[in-house]
Design an enzyme around this catalytic site. Structure first.
Site, PDB file in Angstrom:
ATOM      1  N   SER A 153      -7.331  -3.785 -11.256  1.00  0.00           N
ATOM      2  CA  SER A 153      -7.012  -2.363 -11.364  1.00  0.00           C
ATOM      3  C   SER A 153      -8.289  -1.616 -11.747  1.00  0.00           C
ATOM      4  O   SER A 153      -9.246  -2.223 -12.261  1.00  0.00           O
ATOM      5  CB  SER A 153      -5.937  -2.130 -12.420  1.00  0.00           C
ATOM      6  OG  SER A 153      -6.495  -2.247 -13.712  1.00  0.00           O
ATOM      7  N   ASP A 176      -7.475  -2.474  -6.617  1.00  0.00           N
ATOM      8  CA  ASP A 176      -6.108  -1.969  -6.439  1.00  0.00           C
ATOM      9  C   ASP A 176      -6.038  -0.487  -6.843  1.00  0.00           C
ATOM     10  O   ASP A 176      -6.618  -0.087  -7.863  1.00  0.00           O
ATOM     11  CB  ASP A 176      -5.188  -2.816  -7.342  1.00  0.00           C
ATOM     12  CG  ASP A 176      -3.718  -2.669  -7.005  1.00  0.00           C
ATOM     13  OD1 ASP A 176      -3.393  -2.354  -5.853  1.00  0.00           O
ATOM     14  OD2 ASP A 176      -2.879  -2.884  -7.911  1.00  0.00           O
ATOM     15  N   HIS A 177      -5.317   0.311  -6.075  1.00  0.00           N
ATOM     16  CA  HIS A 177      -4.998   1.704  -6.419  1.00  0.00           C
ATOM     17  C   HIS A 177      -6.148   2.542  -6.971  1.00  0.00           C
ATOM     18  O   HIS A 177      -6.055   3.086  -8.077  1.00  0.00           O
ATOM     19  CB  HIS A 177      -3.874   1.755  -7.465  1.00  0.00           C
ATOM     20  CG  HIS A 177      -2.546   1.404  -6.918  1.00  0.00           C
ATOM     21  ND1 HIS A 177      -1.830   2.236  -6.094  1.00  0.00           N
ATOM     22  CD2 HIS A 177      -1.797   0.288  -7.072  1.00  0.00           C
ATOM     23  CE1 HIS A 177      -0.683   1.647  -5.775  1.00  0.00           C
ATOM     24  NE2 HIS A 177      -0.640   0.467  -6.339  1.00  0.00           N
ATOM     25  N   HIS A 183       4.230  -3.455  -2.484  1.00  0.00           N
ATOM     26  CA  HIS A 183       3.863  -3.222  -3.887  1.00  0.00           C
ATOM     27  C   HIS A 183       5.094  -3.436  -4.772  1.00  0.00           C
ATOM     28  O   HIS A 183       6.223  -3.440  -4.297  1.00  0.00           O
ATOM     29  CB  HIS A 183       3.340  -1.789  -4.058  1.00  0.00           C
ATOM     30  CG  HIS A 183       1.907  -1.652  -3.643  1.00  0.00           C
ATOM     31  ND1 HIS A 183       0.890  -1.345  -4.520  1.00  0.00           N
ATOM     32  CD2 HIS A 183       1.316  -1.820  -2.443  1.00  0.00           C
ATOM     33  CE1 HIS A 183      -0.250  -1.311  -3.869  1.00  0.00           C
ATOM     34  NE2 HIS A 183      -0.026  -1.586  -2.602  1.00  0.00           N
ATOM     35  N   THR A 222       6.889  -7.645  -8.989  1.00  0.00           N
ATOM     36  CA  THR A 222       7.532  -8.231 -10.177  1.00  0.00           C
ATOM     37  C   THR A 222       8.995  -7.800 -10.261  1.00  0.00           C
ATOM     38  O   THR A 222       9.298  -6.606 -10.230  1.00  0.00           O
ATOM     39  CB  THR A 222       6.793  -7.780 -11.459  1.00  0.00           C
ATOM     40  OG1 THR A 222       5.442  -8.209 -11.369  1.00  0.00           O
ATOM     41  CG2 THR A 222       7.453  -8.376 -12.710  1.00  0.00           C
ATOM     42  N   ASN A 255       2.075  -7.758  -3.779  1.00  0.00           N
ATOM     43  CA  ASN A 255       1.363  -7.506  -5.035  1.00  0.00           C
ATOM     44  C   ASN A 255       2.184  -7.907  -6.256  1.00  0.00           C
ATOM     45  O   ASN A 255       3.327  -7.474  -6.405  1.00  0.00           O
ATOM     46  CB  ASN A 255       1.065  -6.001  -5.176  1.00  0.00           C
ATOM     47  CG  ASN A 255      -0.030  -5.532  -4.247  1.00  0.00           C
ATOM     48  OD1 ASN A 255      -0.529  -6.285  -3.426  1.00  0.00           O
ATOM     49  ND2 ASN A 255      -0.420  -4.277  -4.392  1.00  0.00           N
ATOM     50  N   THR A 269       2.732  -7.075 -13.081  1.00  0.00           N
ATOM     51  CA  THR A 269       3.411  -7.139 -14.379  1.00  0.00           C
ATOM     52  C   THR A 269       3.737  -8.581 -14.784  1.00  0.00           C
ATOM     53  O   THR A 269       3.595  -8.943 -15.963  1.00  0.00           O
ATOM     54  CB  THR A 269       4.695  -6.273 -14.333  1.00  0.00           C
ATOM     55  OG1 THR A 269       4.319  -4.960 -13.895  1.00  0.00           O
ATOM     56  CG2 THR A 269       5.351  -6.176 -15.685  1.00  0.00           C
TER      57      THR A 269
END
Ligand code: 13P
Length: 282
Positions: free
Chosen positions: A50, A82-83, A208, A211, A230, A233
């Site tokens: 991240s 990511d993001h 995405h 979890t 992805n 968590t």
């Protein structure tokens, strides 16, 4: 094997209808645990970072310990950002050695998202770096991006067609009802939308919010074309709970290496379970 970009990994996944796990690692221990799990199963892997994690370490420092893990692995490994909502930061990570980046302009008007994504693709391509894009709004908290329940928006097929054609991204994440973080209520996934987008998408699709999805949901979405899944968590939970369990069970133990070894096993177990499932080994 080697340190590769995402195209090298996702092309086969899309062709052969399985998915590659993309795990959000937070440090050396979690990265090593994830790659070891992939090596033991002889499956390729994407480790992703991240923006917050990269900023906590620094671009150079983080790539300094991630790259040798990828280069020395017995399977293909991609290191993906990511993001990232920041064009300049995304470019800095491309320069810093990431083999893949996600530019997330999903909160911008479509034309601005397209413009910025095109700028990133143009910057990344000559450096052999792949780019993931997103449309719609995925609920939950990922890094510092917060999307509230009421602001959720599924990706619109007409927008997706324009976005994919104009940007030429290598992987695409349409919002279809999954969420980042721990699911609270009922999970409502628009499978038909995902299937429709996959049919005209020029590139592999990304799921995405992995979890908390059930085996049945994963199975269905992978069958409909999810090539990258992805998981963030679940890794964070395994890491924090691993540390807590070890400390609770061994209150007099002061050896950090033993704590690390125990925690690494906990993370590895979670990664292993997901890779087995995504690669249709079970
Ligand atoms: P989870 O935290 O729900 O696993 O989502 C991960 C993700 O989509 C990261 O981009």
């Amino acid at each position: 094997m080697s340190y590769v970009n995402m195209e090298a990994i996702l092309e086969n996944a899309r062709k052969d209808h399985y998915a590659v796990g993309a795990f959000n690692i937070v440090n050396y221990l979690t990265a090593k645990a994830a790659v070891e799990a992939a090596e033991e199963l002889n499956q390729n892997i994407i480790i992703q970072t991240s923006v917050k994690t990269v900023k906590a370490f620094g671009i150079q420092e983080m790539m300094g310990f991630l790259k040798p893990i990828a280069e020395n692995a017995r399977v293909n490994v991609a290191i993906h950002l990511d993001h990232s909502t920041d064009v300049a930061f995304t470019k800095a990570c491309i320069d810093g050695g990431w083999s893949s980046v996600m530019y997330d302009g999903s909160q911008l008007p479509l034309t601005d998202n397209i413009k910025n994504t095109m700028e990133i693709v143009a910057y990344a391509k000559p450096k052999n770096v792949t780019v993931e894009g997103e449309l719609g709004a995925i609920v939950g908290v990922e890094d510092d991006i917060v999307v509230k329940e009421g602001d959720h928006a599924h990706a619109k097929p007409a927008d997706c067609r324009i976005y994919l054609k104009e940007t030429g991204v290598d992987a695409f994440a349409p919002a279809i009802g999954t969420a980042h973080g721990v699911y609270k209520g009922e999970i409502k996934i628009d499978y038909d939308l995902f299937e429709e987008i996959n049919e005209f998408s020029l590139c592999p699709l990304v799921l995405h919010g992995g979890t908390g999805l059930s085996d049945e949901m994963f199975h269905r979405l992978i069958g409909l074309g999810a090539s990258k899944v992805n998981i963030s968590t679940a890794i964070k939970i395994a890491y924090c709970q691993g540390m807590a369990t070890f400390s609770k069970e061994n209150p007099d133990q002061n050896d950090p290496l033993k704590l690390d070894a125990f925690t690494k096993q906990a993370v590895k177990k979670v990664v292993t379970e997901h890779i087995r499932f995504f690669s249709l080994m079970d």
